[in-house]
Design an enzyme around this catalytic site. Structure first.
Site, PDB file in Angstrom:
ATOM      1  N   SER A  23     -26.608  14.902  34.451  1.00  0.00           N
ATOM      2  CA  SER A  23     -25.463  15.633  35.005  1.00  0.00           C
ATOM      3  C   SER A  23     -24.844  14.896  36.190  1.00  0.00           C
ATOM      4  CB  SER A  23     -25.904  17.038  35.438  1.00  0.00           C
ATOM      5  OG  SER A  23     -27.030  16.969  36.286  1.00  0.00           O
ATOM      6  N   ASN A 110     -34.838  23.889  40.444  1.00  0.00           N
ATOM      7  CA  ASN A 110     -34.211  25.131  39.982  1.00  0.00           C
ATOM      8  C   ASN A 110     -33.690  25.988  41.138  1.00  0.00           C
ATOM      9  OD1 ASN A 110     -34.994  24.136  37.553  1.00  0.00           O
ATOM     10  ND2 ASN A 110     -36.627  25.629  37.192  1.00  0.00           N
ATOM     11  N   THR A 155      12.866  45.920  33.015  1.00  0.00           N
ATOM     12  CA  THR A 155      11.713  46.360  32.225  1.00  0.00           C
ATOM     13  C   THR A 155      12.028  45.881  30.812  1.00  0.00           C
ATOM     14  OG1 THR A 155      12.659  48.508  31.650  1.00  0.00           O
ATOM     15  CG2 THR A 155      11.350  48.434  33.657  1.00  0.00           C
ATOM     16  N   HIS A 156      11.008  45.444  30.100  1.00  0.00           N
ATOM     17  CA  HIS A 156      11.201  44.838  28.765  1.00  0.00           C
ATOM     18  C   HIS A 156      12.123  43.627  28.837  1.00  0.00           C
ATOM     19  CE1 HIS A 156       9.585  48.695  27.183  1.00  0.00           C
ATOM     20  NE2 HIS A 156      10.316  49.214  28.155  1.00  0.00           N
ATOM     21  N   SER A 277      13.985  14.168  32.865  1.00  0.00           N
ATOM     22  CA  SER A 277      13.671  13.858  31.472  1.00  0.00           C
ATOM     23  C   SER A 277      13.862  12.369  31.244  1.00  0.00           C
ATOM     24  CB  SER A 277      14.612  14.647  30.562  1.00  0.00           C
ATOM     25  OG  SER A 277      14.731  14.016  29.309  1.00  0.00           O
ATOM     26  N   LYS A 283      18.818  16.574  32.963  1.00  0.00           N
ATOM     27  CA  LYS A 283      17.738  17.552  33.104  1.00  0.00           C
ATOM     28  C   LYS A 283      17.084  17.559  34.481  1.00  0.00           C
ATOM     29  CE  LYS A 283      16.195  19.906  30.348  1.00  0.00           C
ATOM     30  NZ  LYS A 283      15.257  19.720  29.243  1.00  0.00           N
ATOM     31  N   ASN A 285      13.740  19.621  35.396  1.00  0.00           N
ATOM     32  CA  ASN A 285      12.786  20.538  34.770  1.00  0.00           C
ATOM     33  C   ASN A 285      11.830  21.189  35.773  1.00  0.00           C
ATOM     34  OD1 ASN A 285      13.813  19.951  32.212  1.00  0.00           O
ATOM     35  ND2 ASN A 285      12.483  18.162  32.012  1.00  0.00           N
ATOM     36  N   GLU A 290       5.773  25.476  35.396  1.00  0.00           N
ATOM     37  CA  GLU A 290       5.284  25.438  34.007  1.00  0.00           C
ATOM     38  C   GLU A 290       3.811  25.049  33.974  1.00  0.00           C
ATOM     39  OE1 GLU A 290       8.280  23.602  31.054  1.00  0.00           O
ATOM     40  OE2 GLU A 290       8.908  22.918  33.006  1.00  0.00           O
ATOM     41  N   TYR A 317     -35.178  29.576  34.228  1.00  0.00           N
ATOM     42  CA  TYR A 317     -34.275  28.429  34.089  1.00  0.00           C
ATOM     43  C   TYR A 317     -34.305  27.888  32.673  1.00  0.00           C
ATOM     44  CZ  TYR A 317     -31.969  23.976  34.580  1.00  0.00           C
ATOM     45  OH  TYR A 317     -31.097  22.931  34.408  1.00  0.00           O
ATOM     46  N   GLN A 322     -27.213  23.964  33.152  1.00  0.00           N
ATOM     47  CA  GLN A 322     -26.518  22.794  33.698  1.00  0.00           C
ATOM     48  C   GLN A 322     -25.038  22.796  33.289  1.00  0.00           C
ATOM     49  OE1 GLN A 322     -28.578  18.895  34.067  1.00  0.00           O
ATOM     50  NE2 GLN A 322     -27.151  18.242  32.488  1.00  0.00           N
ATOM     51  N   LYS A 325     -21.618  23.805  35.645  1.00  0.00           N
ATOM     52  CA  LYS A 325     -20.974  23.099  36.754  1.00  0.00           C
ATOM     53  C   LYS A 325     -19.552  22.612  36.524  1.00  0.00           C
ATOM     54  CE  LYS A 325     -25.332  21.941  38.480  1.00  0.00           C
ATOM     55  NZ  LYS A 325     -25.843  22.687  37.288  1.00  0.00           N
TER      56      LYS A 325
HETATM   57  N1  ARG Z   1     -29.374  19.203  36.805  1.00  0.00           N
HETATM   58  C1  ARG Z   1     -30.045  20.439  36.639  1.00  0.00           C
HETATM   59  C2  ARG Z   1     -29.007  21.550  36.487  1.00  0.00           C
HETATM   60  O1  ARG Z   1     -27.954  21.381  36.944  1.00  0.00           O
HETATM   61  C3  ARG Z   1     -30.895  20.732  37.825  1.00  0.00           C
HETATM   62  C4  ARG Z   1     -32.027  21.644  37.521  1.00  0.00           C
HETATM   63  C5  ARG Z   1     -32.954  20.959  36.595  1.00  0.00           C
HETATM   64  N2  ARG Z   1     -34.167  21.664  36.405  1.00  0.00           N
HETATM   65  C6  ARG Z   1     -34.974  21.398  35.361  1.00  0.00           C
HETATM   66  N3  ARG Z   1     -36.051  22.100  35.305  1.00  0.00           N
HETATM   67  N4  ARG Z   1     -34.691  20.512  34.468  1.00  0.00           N
HETATM   68  O2  ARG Z   1     -29.269  22.569  35.924  1.00  0.00           O
END
Ligand code: ARG
Length: 456
Positions: A23, A110, A155-156, A277, A283, A285, A290, A317, A322, A325
């Site tokens: 990660s 964890n 309205t509408h 454009s 144009k 825009n 948007e 866990y 993971q 994130k």
């Molecule tokens: N990179 C892991 C996550 O974001 C950290 C926790 C990992 N824990 C484990 N027991 N593998 O979830």
């Protein structure tokens, strides 16, 4: 075998597995929070006597060195060390030697990662509250200039009754006010400390969870270690609030796109917030509103994605977590980026007061007012509604608006009409007469504006 957890393994990790399970490419955004959490953990380990003071000092110095090196871009993240937690631990051991290995005493990744994310969202929730405030300020400033500016209310998307432009804008102030309240309320849940929950069951060391929590600015500790490491409600809550907020931003953005079209010409966005454009030279825009409208999709998507990740997870866990994130970072960055553009775009837009005014003289949006007029003369509202319906039909057939009809023409529909009918028909008067609490009359809008200003 250079993995920090490599002891029980006899084979190297498959390269693809290493790449796909790591990660670090995204959780490196948690580096500062991770170091902050580690320093608080070390402080606690020392104060409880679990770690010798000089080891604690060495580790903290090492962590600060890493923080500085990271800032200067002197360290490179490695996929081999999987995530931000182990990258930092590895650098620490490289930096200060085997004593760095004492940092992880009484802790697990964890509870560590859950803590990092609480800290990260606390920090960004504060930033977003500040940005919402700036957007509300821009709205209040424009509203202050346009209490007497009248445009059709819809309205509408059909012209309904004329309203003050300030009133229309302030509707968005209140939406954002509710968003801000929700963000503030969510701080209660962000303020719980998971640290000390260990992998899932707590730890055998005599840790002091309250001390770490206090050190990190948390108000309380999670009372259940299994909940502490597997709870992601605080992220879901942030994403839900963010989704509602983006929906509000998107509605305003949609109005800005419509208002700035050739057909409406109610506002003109500043050149610095528009693009051209590549083929059509004429144009200009409204790309920014948007995009704000379009980006709402990814914020909703991030919420749905995390809800789905979480729905079947057994305690505690699981690696699935993971996946929390990237969506979280994306929602934070989308909200911050969107609000940063929205406030100055509102500030710099030009309001075409004449065009709005022209619009309210060329429609039947004062029809309700004639109905109300007949009611004041004693006719039941339902009957009056039918009478005015006929008058509107007559107007459409004869290409006349309600202000253009003569008193004789009015009298054909009801003997109750007198010369004073014209007093209630002028758009300014139509607006001024809606002076019930929260209505669009200039006096009510002025009160509303003061209320909004007091809240800022
Ligand atoms: N990179 C892991 C996550 O974001 C950290 C926790 C990992 N824990 C484990 N027991 N593998 O979830």
């Amino acid at each position: 075998m250079s993995k920090l957890w490599g002891g029980r393994f006899t084979k190297d990790t498959n390269k693809l597995v290493e790449e796909q399970t790591a990660s670090i490419s995204f959780d490196q955004k948690l580096a500062n929070e991770d170091i902050q959490g580690s320093i608080a953990h070390v402080n606690m380990l020392v104060s409880t006597g679990i770690l010798a003071e000089e080891d604690g000092e060495t580790i903290k110095n090492g962590l600060n060195t890493i923080k500085n090196k990271l800032k200067k871009g002197e360290l490179s993240f490695s996929v081999e060390h999987e995530d931000i937690h182990m990258n930092i631990e590895k650098w620490l051991i490289d930096e200060i030697g085997p004593v760095g290995g004492k940092l992880h005493t009484g802790r697990s990744r964890n509870d560590q990662v859950a803590t990092d994310m609480h800290l990260y969202l606390k920090h960004h929730t504060e930033t977003i509250i500040e940005l919402v405030h700036e957007t509300q300020t821009a709205i209040v400033n424009q509203a202050g200039n346009h209490i007497d500016t009248i445009l059709p209310g819809y309205t509408h998307l059909q012209r309904a009754q004329p309203v003050s432009f300030a009133h229309h804008l302030l509707a968005y102030f209140w939406m954002l006010e509710r968003d801000k309240e929700r963000l503030k309320d969510s701080m209660k849940r962000l303020n719980g400390s998971p640290l000390g929950a260990g992998a899932l069951a707590g730890t055998t060391f005599p840790i002091n969870r309250d001390a770490v929590a206090q050190d990190l600015g948390f108000d309380y500790v999670y009372p259940n270690s299994m909940d502490a490491v597997s709870d992601r409600d605080f992220i879901l809550e942030f994403m839900s609030i963010g989704s509602i907020m983006m929906m509000h931003i998107s509605r305003l953005a949609e109005e800005m796109v419509i208002w700035s079209s050739q057909e409406f010409q109610f506002i003109e966005l500043d050149d610095s917030f528009c693009t051209g454009s590549s083929i059509m030279p004429q144009k200009k825009n409204p790309d920014v509103p948007e995009l704000l409208r379009g980006k709402t999709g990814r914020v909703y998507g991030n919420l749905m994605s995390l809800l789905t990740v979480l729905k079947g997870l057994p305690l505690a866990y699981n690696k699935d977590l993971q996946e929390d994130k990237e969506g979280m970072f994306d929602t934070v960055e989308t909200l911050e980026g969107s609000l940063q553009m929205l406030a100055p775009m509102i500030d710099t837009m030009t309001v075409n007061v004449d065009q709005m005014k022209h619009a309210v003289t060329e429609d039947y949006s004062n029809a309700t007012d004639i109905a109300d007029y007949l009611v004041t003369k004693g006719m039941p509202f339902r009957e009056a509604h039918a009478v005015i319906g006929k008058i509107v039909l007559y107007g459409i057939d004869h290409h006349k608006f309600l202000l253009d009809l003569s008193l004789e023409e009015y009298k054909q529909f009801s003997p109750l009409f007198q010369e004073d009918i014209y007093e209630v028909l002028a758009p300014e008067q139509v607006v001024a007469n809606r002076n019930s609490y929260g209505g669009t009359s200039q006096t009510e809008v002025q009160k509303q504006l003061s209320l909004a200003e007091d809240l800022l």
